[in-house]
Design a protein around this motif. Structure first.
Motif, PDB file in Angstrom:
ATOM      1  N   LEU A   1       0.831  -1.210   0.000  1.00 41.04           N
ATOM      2  CA  LEU A   1       0.000   0.000   0.000  1.00 41.04           C
ATOM      3  C   LEU A   1       0.865   1.260   0.000  1.00 41.04           C
ATOM      4  O   LEU A   1       1.966   1.281   0.540  1.00 41.04           O
ATOM      5  CB  LEU A   1      -0.912  -0.005   1.230  1.00 41.04           C
ATOM      6  CG  LEU A   1      -1.864  -1.205   1.339  1.00 41.04           C
ATOM      7  CD1 LEU A   1      -2.567  -1.211   2.690  1.00 41.04           C
ATOM      8  CD2 LEU A   1      -2.895  -1.199   0.218  1.00 41.04           C
ATOM      9  N   GLY A   2       0.337   2.327  -0.598  1.00 42.88           N
ATOM     10  CA  GLY A   2       1.038   3.614  -0.592  1.00 42.88           C
ATOM     11  C   GLY A   2       2.043   3.738  -1.730  1.00 42.88           C
ATOM     12  O   GLY A   2       2.323   2.782  -2.453  1.00 42.88           O
ATOM     13  N   ASN A   3       2.561   4.966  -1.859  1.00 44.40           N
ATOM     14  CA  ASN A   3       3.412   5.247  -3.028  1.00 44.40           C
ATOM     15  C   ASN A   3       4.883   4.851  -2.870  1.00 44.40           C
ATOM     16  O   ASN A   3       5.530   4.479  -3.838  1.00 44.40           O
ATOM     17  CB  ASN A   3       3.302   6.732  -3.419  1.00 44.40           C
ATOM     18  CG  ASN A   3       3.619   7.685  -2.275  1.00 44.40           C
ATOM     19  OD1 ASN A   3       3.920   7.256  -1.164  1.00 44.40           O
ATOM     20  ND2 ASN A   3       3.561   8.973  -2.539  1.00 44.40           N
ATOM     21  N   GLY A   4       5.443   4.941  -1.684  1.00 44.78           N
ATOM     22  CA  GLY A   4       6.864   4.638  -1.503  1.00 44.78           C
ATOM     23  C   GLY A   4       7.748   5.820  -1.878  1.00 44.78           C
ATOM     24  O   GLY A   4       7.294   6.790  -2.488  1.00 44.78           O
ATOM     25  N   PHE A   5       9.018   5.753  -1.477  1.00 45.30           N
ATOM     26  CA  PHE A   5       9.977   6.822  -1.781  1.00 45.30           C
ATOM     27  C   PHE A   5      10.443   6.708  -3.230  1.00 45.30           C
ATOM     28  O   PHE A   5      10.566   5.618  -3.774  1.00 45.30           O
ATOM     29  CB  PHE A   5      11.199   6.726  -0.846  1.00 45.30           C
ATOM     30  CG  PHE A   5      10.901   7.136   0.569  1.00 45.30           C
ATOM     31  CD1 PHE A   5      10.857   8.479   0.925  1.00 45.30           C
ATOM     32  CD2 PHE A   5      10.662   6.177   1.550  1.00 45.30           C
ATOM     33  CE1 PHE A   5      10.577   8.862   2.232  1.00 45.30           C
ATOM     34  CE2 PHE A   5      10.385   6.551   2.859  1.00 45.30           C
ATOM     35  CZ  PHE A   5      10.342   7.891   3.203  1.00 45.30           C
TER      36      PHE A   5
ATOM     37  N   ASP B   1      -2.619   8.623  -1.666  1.00 49.82           N
ATOM     38  CA  ASP B   1      -1.775   9.564  -2.408  1.00 49.82           C
ATOM     39  C   ASP B   1      -0.373   9.607  -1.805  1.00 49.82           C
ATOM     40  O   ASP B   1       0.572  10.060  -2.440  1.00 49.82           O
ATOM     41  CB  ASP B   1      -2.382  10.971  -2.363  1.00 49.82           C
ATOM     42  CG  ASP B   1      -3.831  10.970  -2.835  1.00 49.82           C
ATOM     43  OD1 ASP B   1      -4.075  10.424  -3.924  1.00 49.82           O
ATOM     44  OD2 ASP B   1      -4.707  11.497  -2.122  1.00 49.82           O
ATOM     45  N   GLY B   2      -0.234   9.186  -0.561  1.00 53.14           N
ATOM     46  CA  GLY B   2       1.042   9.167   0.145  1.00 53.14           C
ATOM     47  C   GLY B   2       1.389   7.721   0.453  1.00 53.14           C
ATOM     48  O   GLY B   2       1.018   6.857  -0.327  1.00 53.14           O
ATOM     49  N   PRO B   3       2.040   7.406   1.555  1.00 51.53           N
ATOM     50  CA  PRO B   3       2.257   8.318   2.695  1.00 51.53           C
ATOM     51  C   PRO B   3       3.371   9.340   2.455  1.00 51.53           C
ATOM     52  O   PRO B   3       3.630  10.159   3.312  1.00 51.53           O
ATOM     53  CB  PRO B   3       2.643   7.358   3.822  1.00 51.53           C
ATOM     54  CG  PRO B   3       3.296   6.199   3.149  1.00 51.53           C
ATOM     55  CD  PRO B   3       2.559   6.034   1.846  1.00 51.53           C
ATOM     56  N   ILE B   4       4.020   9.279   1.261  1.00 44.80           N
ATOM     57  CA  ILE B   4       5.157  10.158   1.057  1.00 44.80           C
ATOM     58  C   ILE B   4       4.764  11.336   0.134  1.00 44.80           C
ATOM     59  O   ILE B   4       4.179  11.134  -0.928  1.00 44.80           O
ATOM     60  CB  ILE B   4       6.332   9.354   0.458  1.00 44.80           C
ATOM     61  CG1 ILE B   4       6.834   8.382   1.538  1.00 44.80           C
ATOM     62  CG2 ILE B   4       7.477  10.278   0.048  1.00 44.80           C
ATOM     63  CD1 ILE B   4       7.044   7.017   1.103  1.00 44.80           C
TER      64      ILE B   4
END
Ligand code: FES
Length: 263
Positions: free
Chosen positions: A99-103, A252-255
């Protein structure tokens, strides 16, 4: 709508087997899990664990992963995480994966500063690995309240030792001064020269202080640890204000870029 959400959930929900679950600092546990990690695509993503008897899942960031499994680190903060800490090896758990976008490793320049505050530290470990693999220099600052809260300093040092030419060291700050520099992560920043970017995960005051220090001169990627409901964009439990309106931390995040969020 419900059917659509259920099918999204089903697609992302996977069974994981606990390999180990051990205490590594005051109230903090490291859990190694075996299972299919093909849905994890970038450091900084999280999983959302279903615990029997609990309505809400527990979102936990991924510390490290490979093709056979993953490592998570969590702090016991309530009944759910307390229950998680009691689970032993061979127990099966269900979790939404990747889940989430990642760095964004590719957008980083040649020397990246990683900043982890408390349980914001774990995603920095997988990120350090990915940055080393991409040939980038990595310096690390970790912030905790006290020496009894410190974890993964040695792991970062070991990782750095196998990438000597690309390693700028690990700095630790504790609020009570019982280990490393007395104070906050920002009290270590002056010691580190030449960074091109910074990536951070931790409480909002820490993220705010980092942006206060670097402003828009050094690009930052900030990971937010908002309290979450669904974990995949179906509620509004995790909204955050950005330059382009409210965004969902879980989807949209967590980043977010340091210059995009309003904190
Ligand atoms: Fe439901 Fe983010 S937790 S939308």
């Amino acid at each position: 709508m419900d059917t659509e959400l259920n099918s999204i959930k089903k697609e992302l929900d996977q069974e994981l087997k606990i390999l180990s679950n051990k205490k590594i600092a005051d109230g903090v546990y490291e859990m190694k899990l075996q299972g299919d990690t093909s849905l994890i695509t970038a450091p900084g993503q999280f999983i959302n664990i279903k615990l029997p008897g609990f309505y809400l899942r527990r979102p936990i960031s991924i510390c490290d992963y490979d093709e056979k499994g993953l490592t998570i680190i969590y702090k016991v903060v309530g009944h759910g995480t307390d229950y998680l800490s009691t689970l032993g090896a061979d127990t099966a758990i269900m979790s939404l994966m990747g889940l989430g976008n990642g760095f964004d490793v590719d957008s980083c320049g040649g020397h990246v500063l990683l900043v982890g505050g408390g349980v914001g530290t774990p995603p920095m470990y997988g990120l350090a690995k990915a940055l080393f693999a991409a040939g980038k220099k990595v310096s690390v600052v970790l912030g905790f309240n006290s020496a009894s809260d410190v974890f993964y300093k040695d792991e970062f040092e070991k990782l750095g030792a196998s990438h000597k030419d690309l390693f700028g060291g690990v700095y630790v700050a504790t609020v009570d001064g019982s280990e490393g520099t007395k104070g906050f992560v920002t009290d270590c920043l002056k010691e580190i020269d030449g960074i091109t970017d910074y990536c951070a995960c931790g409480p909002i005051p820490m993220l705010k202080a980092l942006f206060g220090f670097y402003g828009d001169k050094i690009p930052g990627q900030l990971s937010f640890e908002e309290r979450m409901g669904c974990g995949f964009g179906a509620c509004v439990g995790c909204s955050i204000k950005t330059n382009s309106g409210f965004k969902k931390v879980c989807k949209d995040g967590p980043i977010f870029k340091s210059t995009d969020v309003i904190i």
